[in-house]
Design a protein around this motif. Structure first.
Motif: not given
Ligand code: SF4
Length: 325
Positions: A48-49, A36-42, A304-306
């Motif tokens: 938020p999770l 899972v690509d964290i940058a793309a998923a966020s 800004r911290f997704k």
């Protein structure tokens, strides 16, 4: 209850959260496929999770590392219901404090929230006895702040025996537990006991955190703050002991790096949502908006911290070993 009259522990489930993420009921944490690509998923996420809702700032302890030393009035049940509606879509909510079990109506808050979210309760457990029967079956886990054996807990936190009475009450009512311990240089030697206690309590995870320089922690001696290298070697040492002793809890250690900056979203009793910890912000808080006035989707859009949020909660920016590994 079982046929023997013993309390039964609710089944530990996996729950789909969205964007490829699940909540692992057994280890009390989120997970996603390794690719899972964290940058793309966020970036694709709308909410938020996980968020932390402070239902009170009050507490019966005065821990030497506590960052929550400024008081605000408790939110009313009506305000908490507005917050609940505005958090629609969030995966997990920590009903937090201060000490959340200081509220006599805590069970009413749990009742209000438990159908909409995976619920977790960070607590010192001193009021566990009175609350356990009324929240059992509705919270995924209680996260007990405990820095190991009695002498250490008395020195850095508070009344160990009062805590353990509450812990036993939570367990007797089948409430699943995790442990959190703040790590000082002077507590490094007791960390194996902390994990052993977690194993005996059948904890889903043992979470180790370094203190942040706010509130009471501003009075800590400088030598109590360990370095990133010490944190790394401490984690590897514990990981080895965990394998040797076949301890079962997942193990996590969070340090304060640029990758972890602002990863938590904390909602204060007045509804103000804040990113935490933001290293160069006043009191380490960055204001994001008010959840009594707007939905979390609007706040998430300007947060800004997704990527840090996703990376931390998926165990990518911290030291982590899952259960069964
Ligand atoms: S760290 Fe938690 S238990 Fe300790 S004083 Fe602060 S709010 Fe209370």
């Amino acid at each position: 209850m079982t046929e023997l009259g013993l309390p039964s522990v609710p089944p530990r489930k996996v729950r789909e959260i969205g964007t490829g993420v699940v909540f692992e009921g057994s280890g009390h944490h989120f997970s996603a496929a390794p690719d899972v690509d964290i940058a793309a998923a966020s970036a694709a996420a709308k909410v938020p999770l996980s968020v932390i809702v402070q239902v009170t700032k009050r507490c019966d302890f005065d821990c030497s590392f506590c960052s929550e030393v400024l008081q605000l009035p408790d939110p009313t049940l009506e305000e908490l219901d507005t917050v609940r509606r505005n958090l629609t879509g969030v995966g997990r909510v920590f009903l937090s404090g201060g000490e959340p079990l200081m509220r006599k109506d805590f069970h009413e808050i749990v009742e209000m929230y438990h159908r909409d979210f995976v619920l977790a309760v960070p607590t010192n457990a001193t009021h566990g006895l009175s609350h356990a029967p009324r929240i059992a079956g509705k919270v995924a886990f209680a996260n007990i702040g405990l820095e190991g054996p009695r002498a250490t807990v008395r020195r850095v936190r508070g009344d160990y025996d009062k805590q353990m009475a509450g812990v036993r009450a939570l367990m007797e009512h089948g409430i699943s537990l995790s442990l959190s311990a703040v790590v000082y240089r002077s507590t490094l030697s007791v960390l194996p006991f902390t994990v052993q206690i977690g194993d005996v309590l059948n904890a889903g995870k043992v979470k180790l955190i370094l203190p942040l320089r706010k509130g009471n922690a501003l009075n800590l001696a400088e030598h109590e703050f360990i370095t990133q290298d010490e944190a790394e070697s401490t984690f590897q040492h514990l990981r080895g002991l965990r394998a040797e002793h076949q301890w079962s809890p997942a193990l996590r250690l969070t340090t304060w790096t640029p990758q972890n900056e602002g990863h938590m979203i904390v909602i204060e009793p007045n509804g103000m949502a804040r990113a935490w910890p933001v290293y160069d912000a006043k009191d380490l808080w960055e204001p994001l908006g008010n959840v009594l006035e707007e939905p979390i989707t609007a706040i998430w859009r300007r947060y800004r911290f997704k990527e840090n949020h996703y990376a931390k909660y998926l165990g990518r920016s911290i030291h982590a070993v899952a259960q069964g590994v």
